[in-house]
Write a protein that holds these residues in place. Structure first.
Motif, PDB file in Angstrom:
ATOM      1  N   THR A   1       7.608  -2.324   5.641  1.00 17.46           N
ATOM      2  CA  THR A   1       7.017  -3.630   5.310  1.00 17.46           C
ATOM      3  C   THR A   1       6.152  -3.493   4.050  1.00 17.46           C
ATOM      4  O   THR A   1       5.652  -2.412   3.716  1.00 17.46           O
ATOM      5  N   TRP A   2       5.983  -4.624   3.410  1.00 19.36           N
ATOM      6  CA  TRP A   2       5.213  -4.679   2.164  1.00 19.36           C
ATOM      7  C   TRP A   2       3.787  -4.163   2.376  1.00 19.36           C
ATOM      8  O   TRP A   2       3.244  -3.426   1.559  1.00 19.36           O
ATOM      9  N   ASP A   3       3.194  -4.542   3.503  1.00 21.06           N
ATOM     10  CA  ASP A   3       1.802  -4.140   3.781  1.00 21.06           C
ATOM     11  C   ASP A   3       1.661  -2.617   3.753  1.00 21.06           C
ATOM     12  O   ASP A   3       0.704  -2.073   3.197  1.00 21.06           O
ATOM     13  N   ILE A   4       2.619  -1.939   4.382  1.00 21.23           N
ATOM     14  CA  ILE A   4       2.512  -0.480   4.471  1.00 21.23           C
ATOM     15  C   ILE A   4       2.868   0.183   3.142  1.00 21.23           C
ATOM     16  O   ILE A   4       2.210   1.125   2.707  1.00 21.23           O
ATOM     17  N   ILE A   5       3.882  -0.351   2.472  1.00 16.99           N
ATOM     18  CA  ILE A   5       4.316   0.305   1.230  1.00 16.99           C
ATOM     19  C   ILE A   5       3.333   0.053   0.088  1.00 16.99           C
ATOM     20  O   ILE A   5       3.000   0.959  -0.665  1.00 16.99           O
ATOM     21  N   ALA A   6       2.863  -1.193  -0.018  1.00 12.39           N
ATOM     22  CA  ALA A   6       2.204  -1.555  -1.270  1.00 12.39           C
ATOM     23  C   ALA A   6       0.757  -2.041  -1.167  1.00 12.39           C
ATOM     24  O   ALA A   6       0.025  -1.985  -2.156  1.00 12.39           O
ATOM     25  N   GLU A   7       0.328  -2.559   0.001  1.00 10.52           N
ATOM     26  CA  GLU A   7      -1.037  -3.115   0.075  1.00 10.52           C
ATOM     27  C   GLU A   7      -2.063  -2.006   0.298  1.00 10.52           C
ATOM     28  O   GLU A   7      -1.846  -1.129   1.131  1.00 10.52           O
ATOM     29  N   LYS A   8      -3.180  -2.105  -0.418  1.00 11.26           N
ATOM     30  CA  LYS A   8      -4.277  -1.182  -0.117  1.00 11.26           C
ATOM     31  C   LYS A   8      -4.983  -1.675   1.149  1.00 11.26           C
ATOM     32  O   LYS A   8      -4.768  -2.814   1.564  1.00 11.26           O
ATOM     33  N   PHE A   9      -5.822  -0.791   1.729  1.00 13.29           N
ATOM     34  CA  PHE A   9      -6.443  -1.140   3.009  1.00 13.29           C
ATOM     35  C   PHE A   9      -7.871  -1.633   2.771  1.00 13.29           C
ATOM     36  O   PHE A   9      -8.816  -0.850   2.737  1.00 13.29           O
TER      37      PHE A   9
END
Ligand code: NDP
Length: 368
Positions: A200-208
């Motif tokens: 998913t985009w959240d895991i691949i590309a979003e910072k936490f």
């Protein structure tokens, strides 16, 4: 909604803090110590791949088993969670702020090459979006971990409403059973396919940062469980035909939602995968044309929206508030579909146009 809601007092906040921090700690220890298969994540924007130990299904099942056996053997109830709902909500918010602060300071330390004062806009953006892509603590990827207190916490809050109804009325209504089974199946299938989260985009590309932390710890458990409040006192009989219709909507939605995601995942792992018993049809091996992806470009979103409408329908039509959740998801996913298609257009160019002519509809065949 006639349920007593606790007033927020220092004592209730102290209890809620114990419950919340205790729960997150147990989830964290479970993630560290329970066995899990090792998976390699997708290629990230910096060109690296991370390795993840996934044991969410075991953690979820262990939690379910603990709750069921504690109830049957020790008569333990989850109903008090509803009394502390608002205190837990306050504590979860505070926790999200504290985590954001800690991760911000940690990220700053890692990245600081000079000690120049930063602009306010940059500080706010770093707090909101996060500093690090994959912050890790004791070997645990915190972004992946956050799904456990989020979703298992949601499961426990949902269950608490059934306990509350049983304590108030001495029964659990068919509507409440449906609500419980629907959520449990949703969570169980999520964990069964936990590996899909890695693409998913959240895991691949979003910072936490705060956006994801607050979404995981506050928005999901406290907002997604909202229908439960309306079911506690909904004790009027429901017709068998209504039960069948709602269950059908749910099962169709879940099948499309999980099925489409599974097909895409299989295809991404192997472009020659078999979809519905046939070799996958593709556009240059890059875009899937078979299965749900040949009927609509975003049917996975449509399926999930059906699931949330089925959940809201269990509460009947007394109030509009339970419908805020599916309506909100509708808005979120329609906007996300539009944004994602723009991204795909940029990434795939002409190939995406060909895909759009072959698969004309986005979320609802012949309509949209
Ligand atoms: P998708 O799973 O639809 O992934 C979109 C990506 O898939 C695209 O960017 C593209 O990426 C690839 N893709 C698109 N079309 C094709 C095709 N025909 N063949 C092959 N690859 C294709 O979206 P999300 O990651 O946004 O969502 C994942 C799930 O999470 C969804 O089921 C959604 O419903 C759910 N969700 C739930 C939310 C909630 O609050 N309950 C919130 C957000 C999402 P690439 O560049 O890799 O090709």
């Amino acid at each position: 909604m006639n349920n007593p809601i606790d007033s927020i007092t220092p004592v209730s906040l102290a209890y809620a803090s114990l419950i919340f921090v205790g729960f997150v700690s147990v989830m964290f220890l479970g993630t560290i110590f329970l066995p899990g298969k090792q998976y390699t994540g997708c290629l990230q924007l910096d060109g690296t791949r991370k390795s993840y130990k996934l044991n969410g299904l075991l953690l979820f099942m262990a939690t379910t088993l603990t709750v069921v056996t504690s109830t049957l053997i020790f008569n333990i109830t989850l109903a008090p969670l509803t009394n502390y709902f608002w205190s837990l909500f306050v504590v979860a918010n505070l926790f999200a702020f504290v985590c954001t602060g800690i991760l911000y300071v940690k990220g700053q330390k890692k990245q600081s090459v000079n000690n120049q004062p930063q602009k306010l806009g940059k500080i706010i953006s770093d707090l909101w979006l996060g500093m690090e892509l994959n912050p890790t603590w004791l070997g645990v990827d915190l972004k992946m971990f956050a799904y456990q207190p989020s979703l298992i916490g949601l499961g426990l809050l949902n269950a608490a409403f059934a306990y509350l109804q049983y304590e108030k009325y001495g029964e659990i209504t068919p509507q409440m059973w449906m609500f419980q089974v629907f959520w449990w199946l949703y969570l169980a299938t999520h964990y069964y396919y936990e590996e899909f989260m890695l693409s998913t985009w959240d895991i691949i590309a979003e910072k936490f940062g705060f956006m994801l932390i607050w979404g995981d710890l506050v928005l999901v458990p406290f907002f997604y469980s909202i229908i439960g409040w309306y079911l506690v006192d909904a004790i009027e009989p429901i017709t068998v035909s209504a039960i069948i219709a709602i269950a059908l909507l749910y099962l169709i939605g879940l099948t499309i939602f999980r099925g489409a995601n599974a097909q895409k995942h299989q295809f991404k792992k192997n472009s020659q995968a078999t979809i519905w018993g046939q070799p996958a049809q593709t556009l240059e091996g890059k875009l899937l044309l078979s299965g749900w992806w040949g009927i609509g470009r975003k049917l996975n979103y449509t399926g999930e929206i059906c699931v949330y409408f089925a959940l809201a329908l269990t509460s009947g039509f007394e109030s509009i508030i339970p419908y805020i959740l599916p309506l909100w998801l509708c808005g979120l996913l329609c906007h996300r579909a539009w944004r994602d298609e723009q991204r795909c257009q940029t990434k795939y160019g002409n190939l995406w146009d060909v895909y759009c002519t072959k698969v004309r509809f986005r979320m609802l065949p012949f309509v949209y």
